[in-house]
Design a protein around this motif. Structure first.
Motif, PDB file in Angstrom:
ATOM      1  N   SER A  10      54.394  48.466 -98.658  1.00  0.00           N
ATOM      2  CA  SER A  10      54.688  48.772 -99.564  1.00  0.00           C
ATOM      3  C   SER A  10      53.917  48.433-100.870  1.00  0.00           C
ATOM      4  O   SER A  10      53.275  48.626-101.839  1.00  0.00           O
ATOM      5  CB  SER A  10      55.785  49.993-100.091  1.00  0.00           C
ATOM      6  OG  SER A  10      56.802  48.872-100.196  1.00  0.00           O
ATOM      7  N   ILE A  12      63.532  45.486 -91.213  1.00  0.00           N
ATOM      8  CA  ILE A  12      62.740  45.939 -91.310  1.00  0.00           C
ATOM      9  C   ILE A  12      62.390  46.905 -93.434  1.00  0.00           C
ATOM     10  O   ILE A  12      61.602  47.133 -93.310  1.00  0.00           O
ATOM     11  CB  ILE A  12      63.408  47.763 -90.498  1.00  0.00           C
ATOM     12  CG1 ILE A  12      63.215  47.132 -88.693  1.00  0.00           C
ATOM     13  CG2 ILE A  12      63.158  49.050 -90.897  1.00  0.00           C
ATOM     14  CD1 ILE A  12      64.174  48.852 -87.766  1.00  0.00           C
ATOM     15  N   VAL A  13      63.807  46.789 -93.643  1.00  0.00           N
ATOM     16  CA  VAL A  13      63.979  46.626 -95.102  1.00  0.00           C
ATOM     17  C   VAL A  13      62.629  46.143 -95.456  1.00  0.00           C
ATOM     18  O   VAL A  13      61.405  46.527 -96.622  1.00  0.00           O
ATOM     19  CB  VAL A  13      65.295  46.433 -95.800  1.00  0.00           C
ATOM     20  CG1 VAL A  13      65.296  47.090 -96.360  1.00  0.00           C
ATOM     21  CG2 VAL A  13      66.257  47.544 -95.284  1.00  0.00           C
ATOM     22  N   THR A  14      62.782  44.654 -95.439  1.00  0.00           N
ATOM     23  CA  THR A  14      62.163  43.633 -96.182  1.00  0.00           C
ATOM     24  C   THR A  14      60.572  43.737 -96.016  1.00  0.00           C
ATOM     25  O   THR A  14      59.822  44.307 -96.494  1.00  0.00           O
ATOM     26  CB  THR A  14      62.578  42.878 -96.183  1.00  0.00           C
ATOM     27  OG1 THR A  14      62.448  42.222 -94.755  1.00  0.00           O
ATOM     28  CG2 THR A  14      64.072  42.060 -96.531  1.00  0.00           C
ATOM     29  N   TRP A  63      59.834  43.585-106.450  1.00  0.00           N
ATOM     30  CA  TRP A  63      58.955  44.102-105.378  1.00  0.00           C
ATOM     31  C   TRP A  63      57.668  43.847-105.060  1.00  0.00           C
ATOM     32  O   TRP A  63      56.963  43.349-103.844  1.00  0.00           O
ATOM     33  CB  TRP A  63      58.680  45.827-105.654  1.00  0.00           C
ATOM     34  CG  TRP A  63      58.264  46.518-104.934  1.00  0.00           C
ATOM     35  CD1 TRP A  63      57.758  46.760-103.905  1.00  0.00           C
ATOM     36  CD2 TRP A  63      56.947  47.782-105.641  1.00  0.00           C
ATOM     37  NE1 TRP A  63      57.366  47.773-103.321  1.00  0.00           N
ATOM     38  CE2 TRP A  63      56.730  48.177-104.224  1.00  0.00           C
ATOM     39  CE3 TRP A  63      55.850  48.069-106.393  1.00  0.00           C
ATOM     40  CZ2 TRP A  63      55.756  49.757-104.337  1.00  0.00           C
ATOM     41  CZ3 TRP A  63      55.387  48.374-106.357  1.00  0.00           C
ATOM     42  CH2 TRP A  63      55.338  49.606-105.235  1.00  0.00           C
ATOM     43  N   ASN A  83      68.435  43.271 -87.547  1.00  0.00           N
ATOM     44  CA  ASN A  83      67.041  44.180 -87.143  1.00  0.00           C
ATOM     45  C   ASN A  83      66.376  45.365 -88.939  1.00  0.00           C
ATOM     46  O   ASN A  83      65.606  44.947 -89.423  1.00  0.00           O
ATOM     47  CB  ASN A  83      67.680  44.975 -86.726  1.00  0.00           C
ATOM     48  CG  ASN A  83      67.914  43.744 -85.052  1.00  0.00           C
ATOM     49  OD1 ASN A  83      66.985  42.923 -85.069  1.00  0.00           O
ATOM     50  ND2 ASN A  83      67.917  44.701 -83.705  1.00  0.00           N
ATOM     51  N   ILE A  84      67.885  45.653 -89.180  1.00  0.00           N
ATOM     52  CA  ILE A  84      67.937  46.969 -90.532  1.00  0.00           C
ATOM     53  C   ILE A  84      67.487  45.723 -91.482  1.00  0.00           C
ATOM     54  O   ILE A  84      66.190  46.419 -92.032  1.00  0.00           O
ATOM     55  CB  ILE A  84      69.579  47.258 -90.910  1.00  0.00           C
ATOM     56  CG1 ILE A  84      69.631  48.041 -89.533  1.00  0.00           C
ATOM     57  CG2 ILE A  84      69.288  47.839 -91.878  1.00  0.00           C
ATOM     58  CD1 ILE A  84      71.407  48.133 -90.143  1.00  0.00           C
ATOM     59  N   PHE A  85      68.200  44.232 -91.661  1.00  0.00           N
ATOM     60  CA  PHE A  85      66.936  44.000 -93.099  1.00  0.00           C
ATOM     61  C   PHE A  85      65.516  43.483 -92.371  1.00  0.00           C
ATOM     62  O   PHE A  85      64.839  43.976 -93.557  1.00  0.00           O
ATOM     63  CB  PHE A  85      68.044  42.269 -92.687  1.00  0.00           C
ATOM     64  CG  PHE A  85      67.305  41.060 -94.051  1.00  0.00           C
ATOM     65  CD1 PHE A  85      68.010  41.463 -94.864  1.00  0.00           C
ATOM     66  CD2 PHE A  85      66.259  39.964 -93.498  1.00  0.00           C
ATOM     67  CE1 PHE A  85      67.007  40.543 -96.363  1.00  0.00           C
ATOM     68  CE2 PHE A  85      66.051  39.612 -94.212  1.00  0.00           C
ATOM     69  CZ  PHE A  85      66.488  39.166 -95.734  1.00  0.00           C
ATOM     70  N   SER A 131      59.110  46.962 -94.811  1.00  0.00           N
ATOM     71  CA  SER A 131      58.825  48.085 -95.222  1.00  0.00           C
ATOM     72  C   SER A 131      57.998  47.978 -97.266  1.00  0.00           C
ATOM     73  O   SER A 131      57.426  48.079 -97.251  1.00  0.00           O
ATOM     74  CB  SER A 131      59.793  49.340 -95.110  1.00  0.00           C
ATOM     75  OG  SER A 131      59.672  49.611 -93.594  1.00  0.00           O
ATOM     76  N   ILE A 132      59.214  46.687 -97.506  1.00  0.00           N
ATOM     77  CA  ILE A 132      58.746  46.786 -98.357  1.00  0.00           C
ATOM     78  C   ILE A 132      57.715  45.971 -99.085  1.00  0.00           C
ATOM     79  O   ILE A 132      56.817  46.401 -99.650  1.00  0.00           O
ATOM     80  CB  ILE A 132      60.347  46.110 -99.299  1.00  0.00           C
ATOM     81  CG1 ILE A 132      61.764  46.648 -99.180  1.00  0.00           C
ATOM     82  CG2 ILE A 132      59.354  45.354-101.236  1.00  0.00           C
ATOM     83  CD1 ILE A 132      62.720  46.310 -99.939  1.00  0.00           C
TER      84      ILE A 132
END
Length: 435
Positions: free
Chosen positions: A428, A420-422, A219, A416-418, A424-425
């Motif tokens: 954060s 967005i997820v990475t 993370w 696209n999902i990948f 956002s990680i």
């Protein structure tokens, strides 16, 4: 950005806009320019930050590096290409898609995502040369204010020749940088050991609170990966130039150039990272992090190798110069966009050449002041650059895919999902790091 400048490299290429399948010299120049912008001083800290958590996080990060950087930068490139006008840079496209108010706000964010890193490189450049004069040449360094001014003026002398000179300079500087980096990685091979394999344990893999847990380590490491491979500041100029050169086929050619650039980045950088990590122990990496020095400086001290002591400043100087030039393009776009939009709101305008001169003077003075004052490099990156870069690079293009008609054709892709997820990680973790 000056449209004529943006297309200057393109204009030198031969062939029609429809002939996008042929690889041109201009494509190679831009591929190396993208590499040159991304691979900077951050690479010299990456082995420490990526390897300190052990072998498993390092392997996972190596697997994530290519898709994470390629999909994100391709999304940003597609966003710039979605504008109606071929000469529109990212600041103009943002206003076109999101309106004047949102466009102005995002332009400010874009500027503050890149500008602090430009200041970081001005500090790093001065520190590198000053340290070399004192420790390797055994001489007294000139007054810091004078040294910083000479160095920044020297780098910015390339900028006055326009975008074509900047990109070509970065593409030329890539060769000695990659050569020395790979030779150093090969030099370390006889020193490889099995100490890092002692970390092959999944005992803490699901721990989100243990500072030594796999998930926690990953993370916090993702923002470091984003920064180390980031070349978003030059993406807008790249997209504008390729659209001028290839017209409606620009997206296909841009994706191809980005793909080659990212493969080159990941292979060279991760080989260097693994070679450094395999030649040290986790305790050594923790010590290097505590000392807050580059991996090259630690290797020189650890192996008592004077040769590395001389090579380290050379690598750092080239890496910082390349990245400074690439980030200047993005910072100039942002600053020009802010000034242009502010004057437009008052019903006024300014000639582009005049605006570029004002921008150059502002960048020179501010970079010189910061380099002279020598503030904490990491604090600037973490508090201003990291989270904003992740938002603009990862989140904004993905948001545009679902909100902007010109971007809808890219909807429904797993990538696209990948992203967005990475993204956002990364955001954060970057926010957590500065809290």
């Amino acid at each position: 950005m000056d449209t004529s400048q943006a297309g200057s490299i393109a204009s030198s290429a031969s062939g029609s806009k429809s002939d996008y399948s042929t690889w041109r010299k201009s494509d190679t120049v831009w591929m190396l320019g993208l590499y040159g912008t991304a691979i900077g001083a951050g690479v010299l800290f990456l082995p420490i930050n990526a390897g300190i958590g052990g072998l498993i996080p390092l392997i996972i990060m190596a697997l994530l590096a290519l898709p994470m950087t390629f999909f994100a930068h391709r999304g940003m490139c597609r966003f710039v290409l979605s504008g109606k006008n071929s000469g529109e840079d990212i600041t103009g496209v943002v206003e076109e898609h999101f309106g004047k108010v949102a466009g102005f706000f995002i332009t400010i964010l874009y500027f503050f995502a890149i500008y602090p890193i430009l200041l970081v490189y001005s500090v790093a450049l001065t520190n590198t040369v000053e340290s070399f004069i004192i420790h390797q040449l055994n001489m007294d360094a000139p007054p810091r204010a004078l040294l910083a001014l000479v160095l920044i003026l020297g780098v910015m002398s390339i900028i006055r020749f326009g975008e074509q000179a900047i990109v070509k300079a970065m593409s030329v500087l890539v060769f000695p940088f990659v050569t020395v980096l790979m030779l150093l990685a090969l030099y370390l091979v006889p020193h490889w050991n099995t100490a890092i394999f002692d970390t092959l344990s999944l005992e803490n893999a699901v721990s989100s609170t243990n500072s030594h847990g796999l998930l926690f380590t990953l993370w916090l490491a993702i923002p470091v990966m984003v920064f180390s491979f980031n070349h978003s500041p030059i993406i807008s100029a790249f997209a504008v130039a390729k659209r001028e050169e290839y017209g409606e086929n620009a997206e296909k050619k841009c994706s191809r150039i980005l793909g080659y650039a990212h493969i080159m980045m990941v292979l060279t950088v991760m080989f260097f990272v693994f070679s450094c990590v395999l030649s040290l122990s986790p305790e050594n990496l923790a010590e290097a992090k505590a000392q807050n020095i580059t991996i090259l400086s630690y290797l020189a001290n650890h192996f008592n190798t004077p040769l590395i002591e001389y090579i380290a400043p050379f690598i750092a100087f080239i890496a910082i110069t390349k990245s400074f030039l690439g980030h200047y393009l993005g910072a100039r776009e942002g600053f020009n966009g802010i000034v242009s939009k502010a004057m437009s709101a008052r019903g006024k305008s300014i000639q582009h050449k005049t605006l570029n001169r004002i921008t150059s003077l502002f960048m020179l003075i501010s970079a010189w002041i910061i380099a002279t004052l020598n503030p904490s490099i990491l604090n600037i990156i973490e508090s201003l650059g990291g989270p904003i870069i992740a938002m603009i690079l990862f989140i904004m293009p993905m948001y545009a895919i679902y909100k902007v008609p010109a971007m809808r054709k890219y909807a429904g892709k797993p990538s696209n999902i990948f992203v967005i997820v990475t993204g956002s990680i990364a955001i954060s973790a970057a926010v957590y790091s500065v809290m």
